[in-house]
Structures are given as C-alpha cells and as structure tokens.
Enzyme design. Structure first.
Site, PDB file in Angstrom:
ATOM      1  N   ASP A  84     -13.770  33.716 148.195  1.00 17.68           N
ATOM      2  CA  ASP A  84     -12.798  32.981 147.389  1.00 17.68           C
ATOM      3  C   ASP A  84     -11.399  33.565 147.543  1.00 17.68           C
ATOM      4  O   ASP A  84     -10.418  32.954 147.105  1.00 17.68           O
ATOM      5  CB  ASP A  84     -13.198  33.022 145.912  1.00 17.68           C
ATOM      6  CG  ASP A  84     -14.423  32.169 145.625  1.00 17.68           C
ATOM      7  OD1 ASP A  84     -14.810  31.364 146.500  1.00 17.68           O
ATOM      8  OD2 ASP A  84     -14.999  32.314 144.528  1.00 17.68           O
ATOM      9  N   ALA A  85     -11.329  34.773 148.108  1.00 19.91           N
ATOM     10  CA  ALA A  85     -10.069  35.455 148.445  1.00 19.91           C
ATOM     11  C   ALA A  85      -9.325  36.019 147.229  1.00 19.91           C
ATOM     12  O   ALA A  85      -8.636  37.029 147.339  1.00 19.91           O
ATOM     13  CB  ALA A  85      -9.138  34.550 149.240  1.00 19.91           C
ATOM     14  N   HIS A  86      -9.452  35.375 146.073  1.00 22.51           N
ATOM     15  CA  HIS A  86      -8.762  35.838 144.868  1.00 22.51           C
ATOM     16  C   HIS A  86      -9.772  36.106 143.751  1.00 22.51           C
ATOM     17  O   HIS A  86     -10.880  35.561 143.760  1.00 22.51           O
ATOM     18  CB  HIS A  86      -7.732  34.808 144.406  1.00 22.51           C
ATOM     19  CG  HIS A  86      -6.753  34.438 145.465  1.00 22.51           C
ATOM     20  ND1 HIS A  86      -5.773  35.286 145.910  1.00 22.51           N
ATOM     21  CD2 HIS A  86      -6.636  33.303 146.205  1.00 22.51           C
ATOM     22  CE1 HIS A  86      -5.065  34.698 146.857  1.00 22.51           C
ATOM     23  NE2 HIS A  86      -5.575  33.495 147.059  1.00 22.51           N
ATOM     24  N   LYS A  87      -9.367  36.909 142.784  1.00 21.14           N
ATOM     25  CA  LYS A  87     -10.271  37.287 141.704  1.00 21.14           C
ATOM     26  C   LYS A  87     -10.398  36.175 140.660  1.00 21.14           C
ATOM     27  O   LYS A  87      -9.412  35.570 140.264  1.00 21.14           O
ATOM     28  CB  LYS A  87      -9.775  38.562 141.021  1.00 21.14           C
ATOM     29  CG  LYS A  87      -9.900  39.807 141.871  1.00 21.14           C
ATOM     30  CD  LYS A  87      -9.445  41.045 141.114  1.00 21.14           C
ATOM     31  CE  LYS A  87      -9.589  42.293 141.975  1.00 21.14           C
ATOM     32  NZ  LYS A  87      -9.160  43.516 141.259  1.00 21.14           N
ATOM     33  N   LEU A  88     -11.611  35.952 140.240  1.00 22.97           N
ATOM     34  CA  LEU A  88     -11.902  35.077 139.115  1.00 22.97           C
ATOM     35  C   LEU A  88     -12.710  35.900 138.125  1.00 22.97           C
ATOM     36  O   LEU A  88     -13.789  36.398 138.460  1.00 22.97           O
ATOM     37  CB  LEU A  88     -12.695  33.848 139.560  1.00 22.97           C
ATOM     38  CG  LEU A  88     -13.032  32.823 138.479  1.00 22.97           C
ATOM     39  CD1 LEU A  88     -11.759  32.229 137.880  1.00 22.97           C
ATOM     40  CD2 LEU A  88     -13.923  31.720 139.030  1.00 22.97           C
TER      41      LEU A  88
END
Length: 205
Positions: free
Chosen positions: A134-138
């Site tokens: 997803d490349a980014h933090k969730l």
C-alpha cells in the site's frame, strides 16, 4: 530496414552500458526511447531476452522506464515482453520474477516493494497495474505482501492487482477488475472488488 538496424545498435549499446548489472546468458532489447535507472547492486538476472519496447513500431517515441533501487533483482526465466510505455519500479531489495513466453501490453505500471512473480505463458493487456504494497501507513501499518500470478493466466485491460494476491494457473481476470483477494486456478474473476464469476474456464492465446 534502417529502423531495424538502428534498433539493434541501441540494444547492443544498452547491454554494454549496463553489463555490470546483467547476470545470466540473456540480454535486453530496447530502443533509444527507454530509460533505465539502475542502483548499486541492482541486477538483471536474464535467462532469455527481456524486451522493453515490443510492438513500438521501432520509432513511435513511446519508451518504457525501468527503475531498480539498490539491492533489487529482476529475474527472467526465458523471453519476456513489455510493450511500450511500461513504468516499472523495484524498490530497495525487491525482487520481480518474470516467466518465459509471457507479455504485458502497453502502459503497465509495476510497483515492487518486496516480491512480485508473473508466471509462464501469461497474456496481460493494456493499462495493467500491480503493486505488492500500500506504500503508506494505515492505522500505523504499511500492508506489504508478495503478489504471485501463476502460469497461463489471462488478464484483461485496466486490471489492478493489489498486495498479497495469489492468482492460480489458468485463471482469467476480466477487464476493469480490482483484485484484492486470491483467485483459484481455472477461475474467471471480475468486478470491483473482483469476485469469482465462473469456475473451470479454459482459454487460449
């Protein structure tokens, strides 16, 4: 004839320029329009011809981009073709594995953070996107899991495949699908998100 000669000269130039990054007995086939950005200890382990400009007509100006960050590895197990306009990024220490006699049509996007495998004899259409992260933090977490595509898989135009997905041998993914979960061997999947539409399908190139 002249265009073909120029194309061959360009391919020889690329293979010489990036010789220190190339392992195996294979080679790169590309035109002057392609752009390669290869980091330290990034390797192309080629066991066949990796084509980055297939179906370009030797002069349509539509080049592909291959960026490989430090420690990444692109492995081919035979001849593999990208049509023009491919946008391929391997992040640090990532591995992209490509099966023989498979191709991806024009304007694909590949984002490989850990590991992506595409099997043998696959036919993948235009505007294909595949990413294993997803490349980014969730909620403080970056979801990142390998993506595995089996052998003899047909993927339609504008399909997106996300992290952690496994697609079995002989499966078919309908045009426009967003694949977020596994697809069994021989199944037809489609929709957003993709669901199994039919079992035991057979297809031919």
């Amino acid at each position: 004839m002249l265009k073909a000669v120029i194309h061959r000269i360009n391919s020889v130039f690329y293979n010489l320029r990036y010789k220190r990054h190339i392992k195996g007995h294979g080679k790169i086939r590309c035109s002057a329009a392609e752009r390669l950005f290869l980091g330290n200890e990034a390797f192309l382990t080629l066991n066949g011809t990796l084509t980055l400009d297939a179906n370009s007509g030797y002069g349509n100006g539509r080049g592909s981009i291959l960026r490989m960050d430090a420690g990444s590895n692109l492995i081919t197990h035979g001849d593999f073709q990208f049509m023009y306009g491919a946008d391929i990024v391997l992040f640090e220490n990532a591995e992209l594995e490509l099966g023989k006699d498979s191709f991806i049509n024009s304007d694909c996007k590949i984002r490989c953070h850990r590991k992506i495998v595409i099997g043998e004899d696959c036919a993948i259409s235009h505007d294909f996107t595949i990413m294993d992260s997803d490349a980014h933090k969730l909620n403080g977490v970056v979801a990142s899991e390998p993506v595995i595509i089996g052998n003899h898989v047909w993927i339609g135009t504008r399909v997106t495949i996300l992290n952690g997905v496994h697609i079995g041998d002989g499966a078919v993914i309908a045009a426009g699908a967003l694949v977020t979960s596994d697809v069994q061997s021989g199944a037809l999947a489609g929709g957003v998100p993709a669901k199994i539409l039919k079992q035991s399908v057979k297809w031919e190139k």
